[in-house]
Design a protein around this motif. Structure first.
Motif, PDB file in Angstrom:
ATOM      1  N   PHE A  60     -24.349  41.692  -2.448  1.00 15.76           N
ATOM      2  CA  PHE A  60     -23.982  41.790  -3.860  1.00 15.76           C
ATOM      3  C   PHE A  60     -24.859  42.831  -4.551  1.00 15.76           C
ATOM      4  O   PHE A  60     -26.074  42.878  -4.320  1.00 15.76           O
ATOM      5  CB  PHE A  60     -24.180  40.445  -4.569  1.00 15.76           C
ATOM      6  CG  PHE A  60     -23.329  39.331  -4.028  1.00 15.76           C
ATOM      7  CD1 PHE A  60     -22.060  39.099  -4.537  1.00 15.76           C
ATOM      8  CD2 PHE A  60     -23.804  38.519  -3.009  1.00 15.76           C
ATOM      9  CE1 PHE A  60     -21.283  38.066  -4.046  1.00 15.76           C
ATOM     10  CE2 PHE A  60     -23.035  37.484  -2.511  1.00 15.76           C
ATOM     11  CZ  PHE A  60     -21.766  37.258  -3.031  1.00 15.76           C
ATOM     12  N   GLN A  62     -26.942  44.290  -7.760  1.00 19.01           N
ATOM     13  CA  GLN A  62     -27.611  43.662  -8.890  1.00 19.01           C
ATOM     14  C   GLN A  62     -26.917  44.078 -10.188  1.00 19.01           C
ATOM     15  O   GLN A  62     -26.211  45.083 -10.241  1.00 19.01           O
ATOM     16  CB  GLN A  62     -29.088  44.052  -8.924  1.00 19.01           C
ATOM     17  CG  GLN A  62     -29.879  43.524  -7.728  1.00 19.01           C
ATOM     18  CD  GLN A  62     -31.365  43.725  -7.894  1.00 19.01           C
ATOM     19  OE1 GLN A  62     -31.966  43.206  -8.820  1.00 19.01           O
ATOM     20  NE2 GLN A  62     -31.965  44.487  -6.985  1.00 19.01           N
ATOM     21  N   ASP A 408     -32.789  33.807  -3.429  1.00 22.12           N
ATOM     22  CA  ASP A 408     -31.736  34.788  -3.685  1.00 22.12           C
ATOM     23  C   ASP A 408     -30.430  34.055  -3.969  1.00 22.12           C
ATOM     24  O   ASP A 408     -30.060  33.113  -3.256  1.00 22.12           O
ATOM     25  CB  ASP A 408     -31.544  35.703  -2.471  1.00 22.12           C
ATOM     26  CG  ASP A 408     -32.700  36.673  -2.281  1.00 22.12           C
ATOM     27  OD1 ASP A 408     -33.578  36.724  -3.165  1.00 22.12           O
ATOM     28  OD2 ASP A 408     -32.730  37.369  -1.252  1.00 22.12           O
ATOM     29  N   THR A 409     -29.727  34.489  -5.005  1.00 18.41           N
ATOM     30  CA  THR A 409     -28.475  33.826  -5.366  1.00 18.41           C
ATOM     31  C   THR A 409     -27.556  34.825  -6.056  1.00 18.41           C
ATOM     32  O   THR A 409     -27.856  36.024  -6.130  1.00 18.41           O
ATOM     33  CB  THR A 409     -28.745  32.597  -6.265  1.00 18.41           C
ATOM     34  OG1 THR A 409     -27.527  31.882  -6.475  1.00 18.41           O
ATOM     35  CG2 THR A 409     -29.328  33.000  -7.609  1.00 18.41           C
ATOM     36  N   CYS A 410     -26.439  34.329  -6.565  1.00 19.83           N
ATOM     37  CA  CYS A 410     -25.424  35.201  -7.152  1.00 19.83           C
ATOM     38  C   CYS A 410     -24.927  34.602  -8.461  1.00 19.83           C
ATOM     39  O   CYS A 410     -24.669  33.400  -8.547  1.00 19.83           O
ATOM     40  CB  CYS A 410     -24.266  35.361  -6.163  1.00 19.83           C
ATOM     41  SG  CYS A 410     -22.858  36.280  -6.801  1.00 19.83           S
ATOM     42  N   TYR A 414     -22.910  39.198  -9.314  1.00 19.20           N
ATOM     43  CA  TYR A 414     -24.100  40.040  -9.182  1.00 19.20           C
ATOM     44  C   TYR A 414     -25.200  39.280  -8.443  1.00 19.20           C
ATOM     45  O   TYR A 414     -25.399  38.077  -8.664  1.00 19.20           O
ATOM     46  CB  TYR A 414     -24.623  40.472 -10.553  1.00 19.20           C
ATOM     47  CG  TYR A 414     -23.714  41.432 -11.280  1.00 19.20           C
ATOM     48  CD1 TYR A 414     -23.566  42.743 -10.837  1.00 19.20           C
ATOM     49  CD2 TYR A 414     -23.016  41.038 -12.416  1.00 19.20           C
ATOM     50  CE1 TYR A 414     -22.733  43.636 -11.504  1.00 19.20           C
ATOM     51  CE2 TYR A 414     -22.185  41.916 -13.093  1.00 19.20           C
ATOM     52  CZ  TYR A 414     -22.044  43.218 -12.629  1.00 19.20           C
ATOM     53  OH  TYR A 414     -21.219  44.090 -13.290  1.00 19.20           O
ATOM     54  N   GLY A 415     -25.923  39.993  -7.593  1.00 20.55           N
ATOM     55  CA  GLY A 415     -27.015  39.380  -6.858  1.00 20.55           C
ATOM     56  C   GLY A 415     -28.257  39.237  -7.720  1.00 20.55           C
ATOM     57  O   GLY A 415     -28.558  40.087  -8.559  1.00 20.55           O
TER      58      GLY A 415
END
Length: 566
Positions: A60, A62, A408-410, A414-415
């Motif tokens: 993904f 940012q 880390d996630t979304c 978007y990351g």
């Protein structure tokens, strides 16, 4: 020596360049996240298919945002505004409601609309349970911010501590704690009024904030620890001042939060924070904990929060003496939020006399022209007073404590990288014309709606205090069998989704009932007896995106009411 200086200069330049390239890399890189997807067979026949899934590594980008400058990131841009949240709102017009920004070398994410805020705090709250590692947060709690329930990272231990405090800090309307909260508030207001009568000169400006802060501190101390202190107790006065200084500091932003190498220049400032908090803990230990420990028996009934903590110390190995001290510091310090909220409310009332007059009409009606004091059980019958408190919270737009991504996630495609500081732009929610009519105008009526008695009865159906509330509403609004179907009764608007003064999700403010309840009692009882005004309105200064005013803030004038309005 000349060569040594030259070498150091070159090394410094090289290090700065390397750090800047690292910042650019973090700004530009994509985020890879392991996602679990159902198998194709499950999609076609989800009921009959066996439980199979596949793990897929997805990439993904940012969220967009400004290119960071060397060393400062985007701090210089935010420095153009009175408060950072004004800058966040300005950037949203260029980059959208979700964007990335680098402050110093720290990656940040700014969330600007309601749907995205819900996605972060409700749907994905488990990924955003951390708090920022600001140096001053550590200084306030003995070198480790995780000693604080509000500033700690989320953990099983913190959930346990939160559960321990819940019934005391979030009392339900029908509980004995709610009754105690009302009784404590009203009794302290009697003492406060006696003290105010001694020191106030009618019609003359008076520095009332220290007295209000002491009243709030006594309400919390009496409610949570069954002990109160004399208004002339010098140690008590010092501790209340320390709490107020800390509350003002916690509501400010400092460059050292994102540029930790500036710490040596803030040494004196950080030492003050440590000293203030250490003095508070010493006072709590000597004046509350030690005495209570000596008198509390194992079989004694739990009277208050202090008893609950001391009993948990004896029964739970994970609870230490330090745990008790820091939790009491944390929760007793909640009085500062109420005192500052009350000061803001009185300031707005002084600037808008019609607001105070309308509150006084409610008070006179509910108390039958001053025959009794206002209590917590009058809130349903005094919607405009409650609406005024809500409007102060909206207009002041108190910022929500930043969250931190714990992995880390979304979000919204978007990351978001682990360690990213997430700012919830409550200022945008409270000041945007998307959500409010004339948002720059102070207008408590925006929180008022009308309803028939039948509608109110339906809405109160599940309330444990419905019978008492309905009796008060019928009495104060002159409801009869002839008009109950048509009479429109004022009440506080229900379910305003974009009004989030206490945040949402698992880290919502646990003490919000105390804030609403005690501030209601204080404001109503002051205005029952006094008109509040100012002889110089230019002295009344509030700060955007801040629910605090400085410890040495504006004075107010108090004039005893000569007549009670009909």
């Amino acid at each position: 020596m000349a060569y040594t200086g030259l070498i150091l200069a070159v090394l410094t330049i090289i290090l700065s360049v390397v750090c800047y390239f690292k910042i650019l890399y973090e700004w530009h890189r994509k985020v890879r996240i392991q996602t679990v997807r159902p198998s194709r067979l499950q999609k076609l026949a989800p009921v009959a298919a066996p439980q199979q899934s596949t793990t897929e590594l997805m990439t993904f980008p940012q969220a967009p945002g400004p290119v960071p400058w060397p060393i400062l990131g985007s701090l210089a841009f935010l420095g153009q505004y009175d408060v950072p949240f004004e800058g966040f709102t300005a950037l949203a017009k260029k980059y959208g409601d979700l964007y990335s920004i680098t402050l110093g070398s720290t990656r940040c994410l700014v969330v600007n609309n309601l749907d995205l805020i819900r996605e972060v705090l409700n749907q994905n709250g488990r990924y955003f349970g951390g708090r920022p590692d600001f140096l001053r947060f550590h200084k306030l709690f003995g070198g480790d911010r995780n000693n604080s329930l509000a500033l700690c990272d989320w953990s099983t231990l913190q959930q346990k501590r939160r559960n321990l405090a819940r019934k005391h800090c979030s009392p339900s309307d029908a509980s004995s704690y709610y009754q105690k909260m009302s009784d404590v508030g009203v009794m302290e207001m009697h003492r406060f009024m006696d003290q105010l009568d001694e020191v106030v000169c009618p019609g003359k400006d008076f520095k009332v904030k220290p007295l209000i802060m002491q009243a709030c501190a006594n309400m919390f101390s009496e409610y949570m620890c069954s002990v109160r202190f004399d208004y002339n107790d010098q140690d008590f006065m010092t501790i209340v001042r320390n709490f107020d200084e800390i509350f003002w500091e916690i509501n400010q932003g400092y460059a050292v939060d994102f540029l930790p190498w500036l710490a040596p220049f803030y040494h004196k400032h950080m030492s003050k924070l440590s000293r203030w908090s250490a003095e508070i803990r010493d006072f709590i230990l000597e004046r509350i904990v030690i005495e209570r420990e000596q008198t509390l028996g194992d079989d004694d009934t739990e009277r208050d929060f202090a008893d609950a903590l001391l009993k948990s110390l004896r029964l739970d190995p994970s609870v230490t003496r330090d745990t008790i001290m820091y939790m009491l510091e944390d929760f007793l310090g909640g009085h500062s939020a109420i005192g500052n909220l009350v000061m803001l409310a009185l300031g707005y009332i002084a600037k808008h006399p019609e607001v105070g007059q309308r509150i006084q009409r409610e008070i006179d009606r509910i108390t039958e022209r001053g025959k009794r004091n206002v209590t917590l059980y009058d809130t349903e019958s005094m919607p405009y007073t409650v609406a005024t408190i809500f409007e102060v919270l909206r207009y002041s737009s108190s910022p929500i404590v930043p969250h931190v991504a714990t992995e880390d996630t979304c979000i919204a495609g978007y990351g978001v990288t682990k360690g990213t500081v997430v700012f919830i732009n409550n200022y945008e929610l409270n000041t945007s014309e998307r959500y409010w009519t004339e948002p720059k105008r102070f207008n408590p009526s925006r929180f008022i709606e009308t309803a028939t008695l039948a509608q109110i009865r339906t809405d109160l159906r599940d309330s444990p205090t419905a019978k008492q509330d309905l009796t008060n509403i019928i009495k104060t609004n002159g409801v009869s069998s002839e008009n109950e179907r048509t009479l429109q009764i004022e009440r506080v608007r229900k379910n305003i989704p974009h009004f989030l003064p206490f945040s949402i999700g698992k880290r919502t403010c646990i003490g919000q009932n105390l804030v609403r309840g005690f501030s209601f009692i204080i404001i109503a009882n002051i205005l029952q007896k006094y008109d509040v005004h100012s002889n110089d309105l230019s002295q009344i200064k509030m700060y955007p995106a801040c629910v605090a005013v400085p410890p040495d803030t504006y004075p107010l004038a108090f004039t005893q009411r000569s007549t009670v309005a009909a």
